[in-house]
Structures are given as C-alpha cells and as structure tokens.
Design a protein around this motif. Structure first.
Motif, PDB file in Angstrom:
ATOM      1  N   ALA A   1       0.691  -0.977 -11.029  1.00  0.00           N
ATOM      2  CA  ALA A   1       0.194   0.299 -10.502  1.00  0.00           C
ATOM      3  C   ALA A   1       0.544   1.451 -11.416  1.00  0.00           C
TER       4      ALA A   1
ATOM      5  N   GLN B   1      -2.162   3.911 -13.226  1.00  0.00           N
ATOM      6  CA  GLN B   1      -2.195   5.334 -12.953  1.00  0.00           C
ATOM      7  C   GLN B   1      -1.882   6.181 -14.175  1.00  0.00           C
TER       8      GLN B   1
ATOM      9  N   GLU C   1       0.833  -1.203   0.000  1.00  0.00           N
ATOM     10  CA  GLU C   1       0.000   0.000   0.000  1.00  0.00           C
ATOM     11  C   GLU C   1       0.870   1.256   0.000  1.00  0.00           C
TER      12      GLU C   1
ATOM     13  N   THR D   1       4.137  -5.594  -8.829  1.00  0.00           N
ATOM     14  CA  THR D   1       3.058  -4.772  -8.284  1.00  0.00           C
ATOM     15  C   THR D   1       3.200  -3.321  -8.729  1.00  0.00           C
TER      16      THR D   1
ATOM     17  N   ILE E   1       2.152   2.011  -3.472  1.00  0.00           N
ATOM     18  CA  ILE E   1       1.160   2.633  -4.353  1.00  0.00           C
ATOM     19  C   ILE E   1       0.978   4.106  -3.991  1.00  0.00           C
TER      20      ILE E   1
END
Length: 247
Positions: free
Chosen positions: A242, A246, A189, A238, A192
């Motif tokens: 992301a 985005q 988290e 990951t 990100i």
C-alpha cells in the motif's frame, strides 16, 4: 460405533461445512443505523470509563491528543467533537467507537514509543469508523444470530433429532467461515485508510511498518486463521504494498 452416532457426526460435520458455503460471498446488509451505532458506542464508552482508570499524565495524554487531532483534521473531522482518552493499563490495545470516541491503552502507547508510530495506531482506528466497520460488525453478528435461530426453528419443526446441536454447529461455521474472515478484511481496509490519513496529516507512512515490526517482535499470537486480525508479517506485507502504491 452405533449407526445413530455415525449419522449424527456426519450430519454435524456437514452442517459446519455448509454454513460458510451458504453465506460466503454475500454482502451482508447494514442493519444498524448510524444513530443506533453512535448510541451503543457512547454507552460502551461510559461503561469503559467506569471500570478502567484514565491517565492524566501530560506526557501520555498530549501526544495522543495531538496525533488524534491532526489525523481527524486530515479526515475532515472536527477534533473538538471527539473524546480521546489514555487508559492507565498495560494492555496493548487501542480502539475507536461510534459516537466519536478514541481510546489508547498505556501499553500500546509504550509499544509505539514515538508519535508517528502512535499515529499509525490512531489512524487505523479512525479508519474503522470512516469505513463504518462497527456497524458492519454489529449487522453481521445480528444476521448470524438470526440465521442460527431460523435453522434451529426449521429443524425443530421437522422433528429432526439433535436439532439444538446442529444449530450450534452452524453457529461455529458462521463464526469461523464468515465473521472472522470478514473481520480480517476490515482490519486490512482500516490499515489502508489509516495510511492515507497519516500522509495527509504529515506523518511518515513507514511508521506503520515499524509499529507492526514491534508488534511482531512482541509475539504471543495464535494462528492467523483463528483471529480477526491479520498476523503481523501478513499485515506488514500488505502495508508495504500500500505504501508503494500510494507513493
């Protein structure tokens, strides 16, 4: 093998397996207030400053403070309220503490090698603070300790043999079944959130991939399932997803 030893082993194995199942999927409550976390962060920062040398080299301090200021501004924070330090050690590490503290070790600064990759490190650490991960970790640890103590008390009240060992086994189950995977989720988290800060601050999000490719090349890691940090290759995948999402 004696029957008592066999029963003891089976009970211990069952206890270790039962602990994660008993708590898996539960959202642990935040048991530590922002003020309490900030106070603990400030105390930890003071202790770190006492035992760790701080760099005053302009070539090291300037890029760290510049990147931190831009990322904090991108997150709506006033950089003047934050304390940022470069620690003069070769440790490849960085951290942010409640109470508005950011620390970068010289080893991490050298590994990053460029300001945009350094921004990936700092953005990640600010992400931990924005998501209240420090308070979550403190609360999870407190809840885990309380559960083990409760189990120990219940076992002793029932006069069950090996009560202390069973409680200890439950502690192992909590550590590897709940707290460590929970930490991996926090790390992802923060990655990100850090990417979002990098974009808004004008840094290349792809620099985060470069940072972890460098970390992967450095090596020296244990198995991913025994770490609170995702393995570099897992982290890179990951981050790639992301960044694409985005874009």
């Amino acid at each position: 093998m004696c029957t008592a030893c066999l029963s003891r082993r089976r009970f211990l194995q069952g206890a270790v397996l039962a602990a994660p199942l008993a708590t898996a999927g539960c959202d642990l409550p935040i048991l530590v207030s922002e003020a309490e976390a900030a106070e603990m962060g400030r105390e930890a920062w003071a202790a770190i400053l006492q035992r760790t040398p701080v760099s005053n080299a302009e070539g090291e301090v300037a890029p760290v403070r510049r990147a931190a200021a831009k990322l904090l501004a991108a997150g709506g924070h006033d950089a003047r309220e934050w304390e940022v330090a470069v620690f003069a050690t070769d440790t490849v590490n960085a951290f942010a503490l409640p109470g508005r503290k950011i620390g970068i070790h010289r080893g991490m600064l050298r590994l990053a090698g460029a300001e945009d990759r350094l921004a990936a490190v700092i953005g990640h650490e600010i992400g931990h603070i924005e998501a209240a991960h420090s308070r979550e970790r403190m609360s999870a640890q407190a809840a885990g300790n309380a559960l083990v103590q409760l189990v120990r008390w219940l076992l002793n009240m029932g006069q069950i043999e090996f009560a202390a060992e069973i409680a200890g086994a439950l502690g192992v189950g909590l550590e590897f079944g709940v707290l460590r995977p929970y930490g991996r989720g926090q790390e992802e988290e923060a990655d990100i959130l850090g990417l979002g800060l990098m974009r808004r601050a004008g840094y290349r999000p792809e620099a985060a991939l470069e940072l972890w490719q460098r970390m992967d090349a450095r090596g020296g890691r244990g198995p991913e399932f025994l770490s609170t940090h995702p393995a570099p290759q897992s982290r890179i995948r990951t981050l790639q997803e992301a960044i694409a999402a985005q874009a």
